[in-house]
Design an enzyme around this catalytic site. Structure first.
Site, short mmCIF file in Angstrom:
data_model
loop_
_atom_site.label_atom_id
_atom_site.label_comp_id
_atom_site.label_asym_id
_atom_site.label_seq_id
_atom_site.Cartn_x
_atom_site.Cartn_y
_atom_site.Cartn_z
N HIS A 1 -15.61 -6.88 -1.04
CA HIS A 1 -15.76 -8.28 -1.40
C HIS A 1 -16.92 -8.95 -0.65
O HIS A 1 -17.24 -10.11 -0.94
CB HIS A 1 -14.47 -9.04 -1.10
CG HIS A 1 -13.24 -8.28 -1.44
ND1 HIS A 1 -12.87 -8.00 -2.74
CD2 HIS A 1 -12.32 -7.67 -0.66
CE1 HIS A 1 -11.76 -7.29 -2.72
NE2 HIS A 1 -11.41 -7.07 -1.48
N HIS B 1 -9.24 0.69 -5.89
CA HIS B 1 -8.44 -0.21 -5.05
C HIS B 1 -6.98 0.13 -5.28
O HIS B 1 -6.53 0.24 -6.43
CB HIS B 1 -8.70 -1.67 -5.40
CG HIS B 1 -10.08 -2.08 -5.06
ND1 HIS B 1 -10.47 -2.37 -3.79
CD2 HIS B 1 -11.19 -2.18 -5.84
CE1 HIS B 1 -11.75 -2.65 -3.78
NE2 HIS B 1 -12.22 -2.54 -5.01
N TYR C 1 0.79 -1.23 0.00
CA TYR C 1 0.00 0.00 0.00
C TYR C 1 0.83 1.28 0.00
O TYR C 1 0.25 2.37 -0.05
CB TYR C 1 -0.95 -0.01 1.21
CG TYR C 1 -1.91 -1.16 1.18
CD1 TYR C 1 -2.99 -1.16 0.31
CD2 TYR C 1 -1.74 -2.27 2.00
CE1 TYR C 1 -3.87 -2.23 0.25
CE2 TYR C 1 -2.62 -3.34 1.96
CZ TYR C 1 -3.68 -3.31 1.09
OH TYR C 1 -4.55 -4.36 1.03
N ASP D 1 -26.04 -2.00 -1.94
CA ASP D 1 -27.41 -1.51 -1.99
C ASP D 1 -27.49 -0.01 -1.74
O ASP D 1 -28.28 0.69 -2.36
CB ASP D 1 -28.28 -2.27 -0.99
CG ASP D 1 -28.57 -3.71 -1.41
OD1 ASP D 1 -28.25 -4.08 -2.56
OD2 ASP D 1 -29.10 -4.46 -0.57
N SER E 1 -4.25 -1.67 -4.41
CA SER E 1 -3.51 -2.82 -4.95
C SER E 1 -4.33 -3.44 -6.09
O SER E 1 -5.52 -3.17 -6.25
CB SER E 1 -3.29 -3.87 -3.86
OG SER E 1 -4.52 -4.46 -3.47
N ASN F 1 -13.45 3.37 -1.84
CA ASN F 1 -12.59 2.21 -1.63
C ASN F 1 -13.11 1.58 -0.34
O ASN F 1 -12.76 2.02 0.75
CB ASN F 1 -11.12 2.62 -1.49
CG ASN F 1 -10.21 1.42 -1.31
OD1 ASN F 1 -10.67 0.33 -0.98
ND2 ASN F 1 -8.92 1.64 -1.50
#
Length: 140
Positions: A77, A97, A22, A84, A99, A71
């Site tokens: 995930h 993201h 990161y 929603d 990475s 992010n």
């Protein structure tokens, strides 16, 4: 133009957390540079490690800003609730993201938010946020 950046869990640890993945810069430091580079854009920033707070923030800005840069960290995930919330508001979203999630563990390669976002930027470090801002500027 008014854009809101929303970061999810563990992104408050940027600059300290796994710098080989990161980087060494905190998001707060990068955000100050981002604001300076785009003085014509009203940029606001929110970070939370709590899923419900992220949902609440999307609800609170999703009808008053021109776009959301999100992010959601690990929630990208797993969170149907954040997906929603993004679907429920009128502001378009771009998912970022730091990475390249597609070059990492299998579980990171499922992005629940991406189908309800107008774009997804992955693997370009903090510069992904800059590209997200530019994408909104191009589609005024």
């Amino acid at each position: 133009m008014k854009l809101t950046v929303i970061n999810g869990p563990n992104l408050n640890m940027l600059g300290k957390r796994e710098p080989h993945i990161y980087g060494n810069e905190s998001f707060e430091s990068f955000f100050e540079t981002l604001k300076a580079d785009f003085p014509e854009v009203e940029l606001s920033y929110f970070q939370s490690n709590i899923e419900g707070e992220i949902v609440d923030k999307i609800h609170s800005v999703g009808f008053s800003c021109d776009g959301i840069i999100i992010n959601a960290g690990g929630y990208s995930h797993t969170s149907v609730a954040i997906r929603d919330a993004l679907s429920a508001v009128s502001a378009p979203a771009v998912e970022v993201h730091i990475s390249n999630v597609f070059a990492r563990e299998d579980f990171r390669q499922t992005l629940l938010l991406a189908p309800v976002c107008r774009g997804c930027i992955t693997g370009l470090g903090l510069q992904g946020y800059r590209l997200a801002v530019e994408s909104f500027m191009e589609k005024k």
